[in-house]
Design a protein around this motif. Structure first.
Motif, short mmCIF file in Angstrom:
data_model
loop_
_atom_site.label_atom_id
_atom_site.label_comp_id
_atom_site.label_asym_id
_atom_site.label_seq_id
_atom_site.Cartn_x
_atom_site.Cartn_y
_atom_site.Cartn_z
N TRP A 27 0.85 -1.18 0.00
CA TRP A 27 0.00 0.00 0.00
C TRP A 27 0.89 1.24 0.00
N ARG A 62 -3.12 12.14 -4.39
CA ARG A 62 -4.51 12.06 -4.84
C ARG A 62 -5.31 13.14 -4.13
N ASP A 86 -6.02 9.60 0.31
CA ASP A 86 -6.12 8.27 0.91
C ASP A 86 -4.99 7.36 0.40
N GLU A 87 -4.84 6.24 1.11
CA GLU A 87 -3.87 5.25 0.68
C GLU A 87 -4.42 4.47 -0.53
N ARG A 88 -3.51 3.81 -1.26
CA ARG A 88 -3.87 2.96 -2.38
C ARG A 88 -3.17 1.62 -2.21
N TYR A 89 -3.82 0.57 -2.73
CA TYR A 89 -3.31 -0.79 -2.56
C TYR A 89 -2.96 -1.39 -3.91
N ALA A 90 -2.03 -2.34 -3.89
CA ALA A 90 -1.63 -3.04 -5.11
C ALA A 90 -1.19 -4.46 -4.75
N ASP A 147 -2.70 -3.04 -11.61
CA ASP A 147 -2.09 -2.33 -10.49
C ASP A 147 -0.79 -1.67 -10.94
N GLU A 206 3.85 3.46 -7.67
CA GLU A 206 3.92 4.92 -7.87
C GLU A 206 4.74 5.54 -6.75
N ARG A 231 3.94 6.17 -13.10
CA ARG A 231 3.52 4.81 -12.76
C ARG A 231 4.50 3.80 -13.35
#
Length: 587
Positions: A115, A120, A124-128, A151, A154, A190
């Motif tokens: 994560w 953004r 918030d956090e982002r997951y992969a 996914d 980044e 990315r």
């Protein structure tokens, strides 16, 4: 929900999120050195739980710029937080293939979660989901990560724990993403590929991590006390010389500290090696540390001397190492042959084994049976550069029907007509190299017992013994302490299969069949007794070099005289020397 509260963001004191961090103890988190570069303090937050905490930045390495090793830093909070730290994987858990639904494949590759906090609007956090494994090692420092379809990696993912979604178990930390153009699979900021530091690398820069890992050697209390008394003690040439005596071979790397050498011995060699190393190292420590070590040993290793005496091991300190010593610590070229189900062909892989771990391995090739010998000789010639200059041997992991091949007569250097018998040569059951093999599981138990005993107590199998395989297997099943078999003649198929099925790790035989009319005083019986006397009481790690010595004596003996070293086969199957299965091989 409570099991995931160890995930945190890290940011600049003036505001903004820079990356991720994860809680490893109630008041300490790990993150990347580049994330907090130039900062003495950082802000830390546990999303939705506790935000904007101040943490002191503690540098753990000499990291200076992208691409440098040691991209790890410690964040220390002024007070503990009420969240459970991350569950950390043990060092061996990272390289063992898993069968728990975590996406294992024959190479040990698995899928993990990460994560991060990319820029953004919602903040918030982002997951992969990413895939990695021990075969994707980079410069012996990182493992390559590959993002799953859909996914991305980044900016803002640096410092994220790499964890198993099913258990939350952490195996490493994201450090880099290959940010760039579309050829990298990314779009500007990315990327589809990146790198992580496995815990095995992180612990090299922060030795305190060993206090938190689930290590099998010593109790946690004893291990923490030992690390504390060795804290700050540097490695030295005398310490590394004592280590080489105990393990039987010099390491290819320099040790960062005395503690680094201690865990190297503890995790790479049987249990008796650590007490021997500590006793041998004590005279080379300063007076205060030596006294502390003596007190620690009296409390935590009170029976070490007695156990070593019972096992037949050489007394320490001050004693010379076993002259042949070091089978378990020797480097190897491991030749792996797997019979394919058609075309009378074999899959050949040539591995190397260096300092207790797999070294360079060659691509698996399929060769017809008539080409196996030249293909093996060519593969060994290419591989030997990784082991030349060390104490090394050649291991043939082959199908059961090939175990009595005269491999020592093959060439290690065909151009100069140098045969493999110049080095220790052993055979192994290739079936035991398969991670899910019952034979391997059985061998593991007997091998451990053999090393705990520390000596070879050979069981003799005379030429006239009953040849029914079922009776022989019943005999071995009923005697689980039989770890070394010596045969008076080349074992028949029933004997060999039974011994392999029940996990016997060491067997010796001469390949000459006994055809005497009576076995009371046949040639096989005389050779058997001679071979058993040579083996009795020897440490199992000595046996490859013992076989080498017996073969050399046989070369010097008159050709018309029987000798236990002539046409000698040694099956020596250490289940810890387990190279990764080749890509695409059935497991």
């Amino acid at each position: 929900m409570d099991g995931w509260r160890w995930r945190a963001w890290v940011g600049h004191p003036d505001g903004g999120k820079l990356g991720a961090a994860f809680l490893v103890s109630p008041a300490r988190l790990l993150t990347c050195a580049h994330t907090v570069a130039g900062m003495d303090e950082a802000r830390v937050g546990f999303p939705g739980l506790s935000e904007d905490l101040v943490a002191r930045v503690r540098r753990l390495s000499d990291w200076r710029r992208p691409g440098d090793p040691g991209d790890v830093a410690l964040l220390e909070l002024p007070a503990p937080v009420p969240f459970a730290p991350a569950r950390l994987a043990g060092p061996g858990d990272l390289t063992e293939p898993r069968r728990d639904g975590s996406g294992a494949d024959p190479l040990g590759r698995r899928t993990f979660g990460i994560w991060g906090f990319p820029r953004r609007r919602d903040d918030d956090e982002r997951y992969a989901t990413v895939t990695t494994g021990p075969d994707l090692v980079l410069r012996q420092e990182w493992w390559q990560l590959k993002a799953e379809a859909g996914d991305w990696l980044e900016e803002g993912f640096s410092g994220s724990a790499v964890y198993a979604p099913a258990t939350g178990e952490v195996v490493g930390m994201v450090t880099d993403a290959e940010l760039g153009g579309r050829e990298d699979g990314g779009d500007g900021g990315r990327a589809s590929k990146g790198r992580m530091l496995p815990l095995t690398s992180i612990r090299m820069y922060w030795e305190g991590l060993d206090d938190l890992l689930p290590l099998a050697w010593l109790t946690p209390e004893a291990r923490r006390a030992l690390r504390a008394l060795l804290d700050g003690v540097r490695s030295s040439d005398p310490l590394e010389a004592r280590l080489a005596e105990v393990t039987g071979s010099a390491s290819h790397r320099r040790f960062r500290s005395a503690w680094d050498a201690v865990r190297y011995v503890a995790e790479g060699w049987p249990g008796g090696a650590l007490p021997r190393f500590l006793r041998a190292a004590a005279p080379h420590l300063d007076e205060r540390t030596r006294a502390a070590l003596e007190a620690w040993s009296a409390e935590h290793l009170p029976d070490a001397e007695d156990a070593e005496a019972e096992s037949g091991a050489a007394p320490r300190p001050g004693a010379a190492p076993r002259p042949e010593g070091g089978g378990s610590g020797m480097a190897s070229v491991i030749v792996r042959l797997e019979r394919v189900t058609f075309d009378n062909a074999y899959d050949l892989t040539v591995h190397t084994w260096v300092d207790g771990a797999e070294g360079p391995a060659q691509r698996t090739v399929r060769v017809p049976e008539r080409r196996v010998r030249p293909a093996v000789e060519e593969g060994v010639a290419r591989a030997r550069g990784a082991v030349v200059g060390r104490d090394w041997m050649i291991e043939f992991a082959v199908p059961e029907t090939w175990l009595s091949k005269p491999f020592e007569e093959w060439y290690v250097d065909r151009e100069h007509r140098i045969r493999m018998r110049m080095y220790p040569v052993v055979v192994r059951d290739v079936e035991r190299l398969r991670p899910d093999s019952i034979r391997r599981d059985q061998a593991h138990h007997r091998w451990r017992l053999l090393h705990e005993r520390g000596r070879s107590d050979p069981q003799l199998v005379r030429c006239g013994a009953p040849r029914a395989g079922t009776a022989f297997q019943d005999w071995l099943e009923a005697n689980t302490d039989f770890c070394v078999l010596v045969y008076g003649t080349r074992p028949v198929k029933g004997w060999l299969s039974a011994a392999l099925n029940t996990g016997v790790p060491v067997m010796l035989w001469t390949r000459t069949r006994c055809d005497g009319p009576s076995h009371d005083d046949c040639g096989g019986a005389r050779v058997l007794d001679e071979l058993a006397r040579a083996v009795a009481g020897r440490h199992p790690g000595d046996l490859p070099n013992l076989a080498l010595a017996l073969r050399k004596k046989a070369l010097a003996a008159p050709k018309d005289e029987q000798h236990c070293g002539r046409d000698l086969t040694l099956l020596w199957d250490d289940p810890s020397r387990l190279p990764d299965p080749p890509l695409g091989m059935e497991v």
